[in-house]
Design a protein around this motif. Structure first.
Motif, short mmCIF file in Angstrom:
data_model
loop_
_atom_site.label_atom_id
_atom_site.label_comp_id
_atom_site.label_asym_id
_atom_site.label_seq_id
_atom_site.Cartn_x
_atom_site.Cartn_y
_atom_site.Cartn_z
N THR A 96 5.73 6.11 -37.02
CA THR A 96 6.51 7.06 -37.80
C THR A 96 7.87 6.47 -38.18
O THR A 96 8.39 5.57 -37.51
N SER A 97 8.44 7.01 -39.23
CA SER A 97 9.80 6.64 -39.64
C SER A 97 10.29 7.68 -40.65
O SER A 97 9.54 8.57 -41.05
N HIS A 98 11.54 7.55 -41.04
CA HIS A 98 12.11 8.44 -42.05
C HIS A 98 11.86 7.86 -43.44
O HIS A 98 12.34 6.76 -43.75
N TYR A 398 3.93 7.57 -40.98
CA TYR A 398 3.92 9.04 -41.08
C TYR A 398 5.37 9.53 -41.03
O TYR A 398 6.20 8.97 -40.31
N PRO A 399 5.71 10.60 -41.77
CA PRO A 399 7.11 11.04 -41.79
C PRO A 399 7.56 11.68 -40.47
O PRO A 399 7.03 12.71 -40.05
N VAL A 415 11.78 28.18 -41.69
CA VAL A 415 11.93 27.12 -42.68
C VAL A 415 10.58 26.46 -42.90
O VAL A 415 9.73 26.45 -42.01
N ASP A 416 10.38 25.92 -44.10
CA ASP A 416 9.12 25.23 -44.38
C ASP A 416 9.34 23.77 -44.75
O ASP A 416 8.37 23.08 -45.09
N GLN A 417 10.59 23.30 -44.66
CA GLN A 417 10.85 21.89 -44.93
C GLN A 417 12.15 21.48 -44.28
O GLN A 417 13.08 22.28 -44.14
N PHE A 418 12.20 20.21 -43.85
CA PHE A 418 13.44 19.61 -43.39
C PHE A 418 13.51 18.20 -43.97
O PHE A 418 12.61 17.39 -43.73
N ALA A 419 14.55 17.94 -44.75
CA ALA A 419 14.72 16.62 -45.39
C ALA A 419 13.44 16.27 -46.15
O ALA A 419 13.01 17.02 -47.02
N SER A 421 10.35 16.05 -45.03
CA SER A 421 9.12 16.43 -44.33
C SER A 421 8.05 16.88 -45.32
O SER A 421 8.35 17.35 -46.42
N THR A 422 6.80 16.71 -44.92
CA THR A 422 5.67 17.16 -45.74
C THR A 422 4.89 18.27 -45.04
O THR A 422 3.83 18.67 -45.51
N GLY A 423 5.41 18.75 -43.93
CA GLY A 423 4.76 19.78 -43.14
C GLY A 423 5.11 19.56 -41.68
O GLY A 423 5.90 18.67 -41.35
N THR A 424 4.55 20.35 -40.79
CA THR A 424 4.77 20.11 -39.36
C THR A 424 3.94 18.91 -38.93
O THR A 424 3.03 18.47 -39.64
N MET A 425 4.22 18.39 -37.73
CA MET A 425 3.58 17.15 -37.29
C MET A 425 2.12 17.37 -36.92
O MET A 425 1.79 18.22 -36.09
#
Length: 432
Positions: A96-98, A398-399, A415-419, A421-425
């Protein structure tokens, strides 16, 4: 001559047209009180959710951290061998990474915000996950958040306007803030500061309303957003006044002595971790970031003879890697002891660990090459199913912001997004 202030929406305004006070402080206005919050968490949960981010400045060597295999039947790595008694309390996450974040050490600013940073002088990050939680849920405790470090004031904690929050590096000073009651004179001073802030807000409210009538619709929206953020500062002042009247919790331990050796990386980690556990167990705060920057000197561990920072730039040299492994094994073991400590504190509906998400990560997936890919991630507690290795693609990461979104939702934020993100992990599920 009046000072000039720019609000970055195309119109130059005299500060005196906005503020009646000479203090030069921007204040909220009453008509903003009807604005809806983006987050709905006004009721104190039965068992509050907490979050602790421990961030490393020099990463963890991936070959020694990430286990063989994936899922629940993974083979523990060198760094995880002594954590197997708590295997079902944490997850190992690799690959994973940003997204879009690079810059080596510079990406430290994006570690908890996941914000892609430009290279220009004006580039800045945005709000970090700990401060987003503190903004909307931190009013339940005396300290909305704690921002800490092993040395210095740098931190990965940022406000929404991209301002870094300086870290506290002294466990002794932190103990005083948490558990030693202020003198009557200091309490009076705190009350005066809070009340003065509110009185200034009242003073400028009418001027702010008058100004808004002179602007176009777009400018009014921007000004409203500005004053809405300052209105939240007003509420924090109200909270500060209330807490100033309440006694601090009592603990049956003496004030700790700060470790004077700047190279005793593990000793400092363990001591500050003890303070964090005390802060959480007394509900003095619920959101903590703790940055463990890289010491340049020799860490006092038997078998280590070279500086920590130098060892992190190992270039795959076997001797350097062997010494680095001694340091990093100790870091992971100290993190494991912190997790065990939280698990030993029992609450009404489980342990303190059950309500606390605990993250260990770094902006550097490979400190030797300053790569921000394949970030090291250990994640414990928080009411999630653990005991697994979530192995994502090392070549197509993966994000990691998806993990942050999972934490935010588990904490009760709508919330449904952070930065980015494409969804929860994927694979990280809450317990039933």
């Amino acid at each position: 001559m009046s000072r000039q202030v720019y609000f970055n929406f195309g119109k130059k305004l005299s500060r005196r047209t906005i503020l009646r006070s000479t203090a030069g402080v921007g204040m909220a206005i009453p008509w903003l009180s009807a604005m809806n919050k983006a987050f709905a968490d006004n009721d104190k949960p039965k068992q509050p959710r907490r979050f602790v981010a421990m961030t490393l400045g020099l990463g963890l060597h991936a070959d020694n951290l990430n286990p063989e295999g994936e899922g629940r039947d993974y083979k523990p790595s060198l760094y995880l061998e002594k954590l197997q008694d708590i295997k079902d309390r944490f997850s190992v996450i690799s690959g994973t990474s940003h997204p879009q974040v690079s810059g080596g050490h510079r990406a430290e600013a994006s570690l908890l915000s996941a914000t892609p940073m430009g290279t220009g002088a004006q580039s800045r990050t945005t709000v970090s996950i700990d401060q987003l939680l503190a903004k909307h849920m931190g009013h339940h405790t005396r300290f909305p958040s704690l921002v800490l470090s092993s040395a210095g004031t740098n931190s990965p904690s940022y406000t929404e306007n991209g301002s870094m929050i300086p870290a506290e590096s002294s466990p002794a000073r932190l103990f005083m803030q948490l558990f030693v009651s202020d003198s009557p004179a200091e309490q009076a001073k705190q009350l005066h500061r809070a009340r003065q802030g509110k009185s200034i807000m009242d003073l400028v409210a009418e001027d702010a309303k008058s100004l808004s009538r002179e602007l176009g619709a777009g400018d009014r929206d921007r000004l409203a957003a500005y004053f809405n953020s300052v209105r939240e500062l007003e509420q924090r002042m109200v909270d500060a006044e209330q807490w100033a009247h309440l006694p601090k919790p009592k603990v049956d331990i003496p004030k700790p002595l700060d470790i004077s050796n700047p190279n005793d990386f593990i000793g400092r980690q363990r001591l500050m971790s003890d303070m964090i556990r005390l802060a959480l167990s007394t509900d003095s705060t619920r959101f903590v970031s703790y940055h463990l920057g890289g010491s340049g000197g020799v860490v006092p561990i038997e078998g280590v003879g070279e500086g920590y920072h130098s060892l992190s730039h190992h270039g795959m040299d076997e001797e350097k890697l062997a010494q680095l492994a001694l340091i990093e094994t100790s870091i992971v073991q100290a993190w494991g002891d912190f997790v065990r400590g939280l698990d030993s504190v029992q609450e009404e509906e489980g342990s303190l660990l059950d309500s606390t998400s605990v993250l260990l990560t770094s902006n550097l997936g490979n400190a030797s090459s300053h790569s921000n890919r394949n970030m090291p991630v250990l994640f414990a507690g928080g009411g999630f199913e653990h005991g697994q290795h979530l192995a994502f693609d090392k070549n197509n990461n993966y994000p990691l912001p998806n993990l942050y979104l999972s934490v935010l939702q588990q904490s009760g934020l709508d919330v449904d997004q952070f930065a980015t993100s494409t969804g929860t992990m994927n694979g990280l599920e809450p317990t039933a």
